[in-house]
Design an enzyme around this catalytic site. Structure first.
Site, short mmCIF file in Angstrom:
data_model
loop_
_atom_site.label_atom_id
_atom_site.label_comp_id
_atom_site.label_asym_id
_atom_site.label_seq_id
_atom_site.Cartn_x
_atom_site.Cartn_y
_atom_site.Cartn_z
N LYS A 20 45.82 -23.03 78.35
CA LYS A 20 46.94 -22.92 77.64
C LYS A 20 47.12 -21.41 77.56
O LYS A 20 46.23 -20.70 77.71
CB LYS A 20 46.15 -23.50 76.11
N ASP A 77 54.97 -26.19 74.55
CA ASP A 77 54.26 -26.76 73.36
C ASP A 77 55.01 -26.27 72.18
O ASP A 77 56.14 -26.05 72.08
CB ASP A 77 52.79 -25.96 73.46
P1 NDP Z 1 57.86 -28.18 68.43
O1 NDP Z 1 58.07 -26.87 68.43
O2 NDP Z 1 58.92 -28.98 68.99
O3 NDP Z 1 57.74 -28.74 66.79
C1 NDP Z 1 56.81 -28.40 66.17
C2 NDP Z 1 57.07 -28.92 64.72
O4 NDP Z 1 56.16 -29.00 63.95
C3 NDP Z 1 58.29 -28.28 64.04
O5 NDP Z 1 58.83 -29.26 63.10
C4 NDP Z 1 57.56 -27.27 63.26
O6 NDP Z 1 58.36 -26.91 62.10
C5 NDP Z 1 56.28 -28.14 62.83
N1 NDP Z 1 55.22 -26.92 62.66
C6 NDP Z 1 54.84 -26.11 63.50
N2 NDP Z 1 53.93 -25.31 63.16
C7 NDP Z 1 53.54 -25.71 61.78
C8 NDP Z 1 52.69 -25.33 60.60
N3 NDP Z 1 51.84 -24.19 61.10
N4 NDP Z 1 52.91 -25.99 59.53
C9 NDP Z 1 53.68 -26.96 59.29
N5 NDP Z 1 54.51 -27.33 60.38
C10 NDP Z 1 54.59 -26.77 61.39
O7 NDP Z 1 56.47 -28.52 68.97
P2 NDP Z 1 56.00 -29.95 69.56
O8 NDP Z 1 56.48 -30.93 68.88
O9 NDP Z 1 55.87 -29.90 70.98
O10 NDP Z 1 54.38 -29.98 69.23
C11 NDP Z 1 53.76 -30.26 68.03
C12 NDP Z 1 52.38 -30.83 68.12
O11 NDP Z 1 52.38 -31.61 69.21
C13 NDP Z 1 51.60 -29.60 68.31
O12 NDP Z 1 50.35 -29.58 67.80
C14 NDP Z 1 51.43 -29.83 69.82
O13 NDP Z 1 50.16 -28.80 70.50
C15 NDP Z 1 51.26 -30.85 70.28
N6 NDP Z 1 51.46 -31.60 71.51
C16 NDP Z 1 52.75 -31.16 72.06
C17 NDP Z 1 52.86 -31.77 73.29
C18 NDP Z 1 54.30 -31.35 74.07
O14 NDP Z 1 54.32 -32.26 75.18
N7 NDP Z 1 55.22 -30.90 73.44
C19 NDP Z 1 51.77 -32.25 74.22
C20 NDP Z 1 50.61 -32.52 73.21
C21 NDP Z 1 50.52 -32.11 72.20
P3 NDP Z 1 58.95 -25.39 61.92
O15 NDP Z 1 60.18 -25.48 62.47
O16 NDP Z 1 59.00 -24.93 60.67
O17 NDP Z 1 57.81 -24.42 62.59
#
Ligand code: NDP
Length: 446
Positions: A125, A165
């Site tokens: 990562k 991510d």
């Molecule tokens: P994105 O950046 O596309 O979206 C993240 C979302 O979560 C945004 O809406 C963001 O809001 C919100 N968010 C991020 N940090 C926080 C926080 N500290 N508190 C509240 N809301 C938060 O990321 P992904 O959708 O790719 O990832 C989301 C989750 O899924 C993560 O935990 C990631 O590790 C996990 N994941 C992702 C994979 C992938 O293929 N992308 C694979 C497996 C797991 P804001 O815009 O306000 O930051």
């Protein structure tokens, strides 16, 4: 003192100030007890001590220039945690909260998750404390180019293959890939999540959300049930959240929430296909905030600073970030009728919340199993790249579905085998662990 307690004490002492890493290690080690008792070879060969120490950690300076001509300095990381079963594989996160402890937790989880997919991928990562929010495309490009100018010497299609991510989506992967290609003068599958015109796999953007939904459907199927007619909560509004909504809709469920770090929207009539198209444009095109949804769709409301967990539901798909559900949230969810959690995010439920779900006996699909669909399709992207082939949407989706079913079945049968029926935490951790640990034993002390 038990082997697990002994190793846990060492992990805490050697990695001070990294609570998320301690949390992720503790959750895994606690659930491995039955396997460690049954197979003394793991202790005899100090497998846990080796598994909790990353093979390599790279930290570097990322200097870049913003649109106003100011110099900016960020910190870049890549954790190459374990390569026993394949090249390091795992995403890059760009978020201001990123530091060593978060990335070590994510890389550690990734080792077991990748093992569960049945594909040949080790765990890694990386990322940076860079915040892409509010930055222009030009700034994001210059940052990504500077980041890759150091990272390129440590990665490669047979060494370490990053993906996206939080904060790293199609745009960032494009800039990172362009710079890698320029520096190496090689067009290879060194990153996944690429554009479909230049080596990306169909269904990769959808894979994590689709996979978490397929995992939920598999859990429900064990009691002859399905998502049809179920009211679902989704948190986050990014990549994972968006495609969870799409798949839940396709399977007949109704999603009534989305969120971002500022607040939550609640739409009791459901986020249908048309409303989801609005969200995709809002988040991926205009890069706006989720509160705009409530101004746009009558009947929905925005709750500033809130998370969705007090909205009554049948199923919940936390898809934002780590520790977004605490013990109190978990109790409220269960009290309001929630009987299934499928984690799209990594470690979204804190240890108290996990305990509530397990004590209540509801379906609880931990992230390393439920969200493995993303990395699984990344693995399929690597396979397509190495054969200079691209598979159809239907073929990739069918493979994804098959992989999610196998992960579900293996977690369920392993839990049963080790005396914890229906406990997907124990099942996923032991199934993921045994494969990696046995590979480490085969390969000697490296
Ligand atoms: P994105 O950046 O596309 O979206 C993240 C979302 O979560 C945004 O809406 C963001 O809001 C919100 N968010 C991020 N940090 C926080 C926080 N500290 N508190 C509240 N809301 C938060 O990321 P992904 O959708 O790719 O990832 C989301 C989750 O899924 C993560 O935990 C990631 O590790 C996990 N994941 C992702 C994979 C992938 O293929 N992308 C694979 C497996 C797991 P804001 O815009 O306000 O930051």
């Amino acid at each position: 003192m038990s082997y697990v307690t002994e190793v846990m004490q060492t992990v805490v002492a050697r990695n001070p100030g990294e609570p998320e890493f301690h949390q992720a290690v503790k959750e895994v080690l606690d659930s491995l007890e039955p396997a460690l008792e049954r197979h003394p070879k793991y202790r005899a060969n100090r497998i846990l001590e080796r598994l909790t120490e990353p093979e390599r950690v790279i930290i570097f300076r990322v200097p870049w220039q913003d649109d106003r001509g100011n110099f900016q300095i960020n910190r870049g990381f890549r954790i190459e945690f374990n390569s026993a079963i394949g090249p390091y594989k795992g995403g890059l996160r760009f978020h201001p909260t990123v530091y060593l402890g978060i990335l070590k937790f994510l890389a550690f989880e990734q080792v077991f998750k990748n093992s569960l997919t049945t594909l040949a991928m080790g765990g890694g990562k990386g990322g940076s404390d860079f915040d892409p929010k509010g930055r222009s495309d030009g700034e994001v490009m210059r940052f990504c180019q500077s980041f890759m100018t150091e990272l390129f010497r440590h990665i490669g299609p047979a060494t370490d293959v990053p993906a996206g991510d939080i904060g790293v989506g199609g745009r960032e992967v494009g800039f990172l890939f362009g710079q890698y290609k320029r520096l190496r003068n090689e067009f290879t599958g060194v990153l996944t999540g690429k554009g479909v015109n230049w080596g990306g796999s169909l269904i990769r953007p959808e894979a994590t959300g689709y996979g978490a939904t397929y995992f939920a459907e598999e859990m429900l199927a064990t009691r002859g049930d399905s998502l049809e007619g179920k009211v679902c909560l989704v948190s986050g509004a990014g990549n994972v959240a968006q495609y969870t909504v799409e798949k839940v809709n396709q399977l007949g469920g109704k999603v009534v929430s989305l969120s971002d770090s500022n607040g939550t929207i609640h739409d009791p009539s459901g986020i249908d296909e048309e409303k989801l198209a609005y969200v995709l444009d809002l988040k991926n095109g205009r890069r706006g905030r989720i509160n705009e949804y409530a101004s746009h769709f009558r009947g929905s409301q925005y709750r500033d600073g809130a998370r969705p967990w007090d909205i009554p539901c049948d199923c919940a798909f936390p898809s934002a970030t780590q520790n977004e559900i605490n013990g109190e949230d978990a109790k409220v969810l269960v009290k309001n009728g929630c009987t299934l959690i499928s984690e799209g995010a990594n470690m979204p439920s804190d240890p108290d919340a996990v305990q509530v779900f397990l004590d209540q006996g509801i379906f609880y699909g931990p992230g390393k199993a439920a969200n493995a669909g993303g990395v699984a399709v990344s693995g399929l992207e690597m396979a397509q790249n190495s054969q200079f082939m691209s598979w159809s949407r239907e073929e990739v989706d069918a493979r994804l579905k098959g992989i999610m079913k196998r992960i579900h079945d293996s977690a369920r049968s392993t839990a049963e085998e080790y005396g914890h029926p229906a406990n997907y935490v124990v099942g996923a951790n032991i199934a993921g662990f045994v494969k990696v640990a046995d590979a480490m034993l085969d390969q000697g002390l490296v």
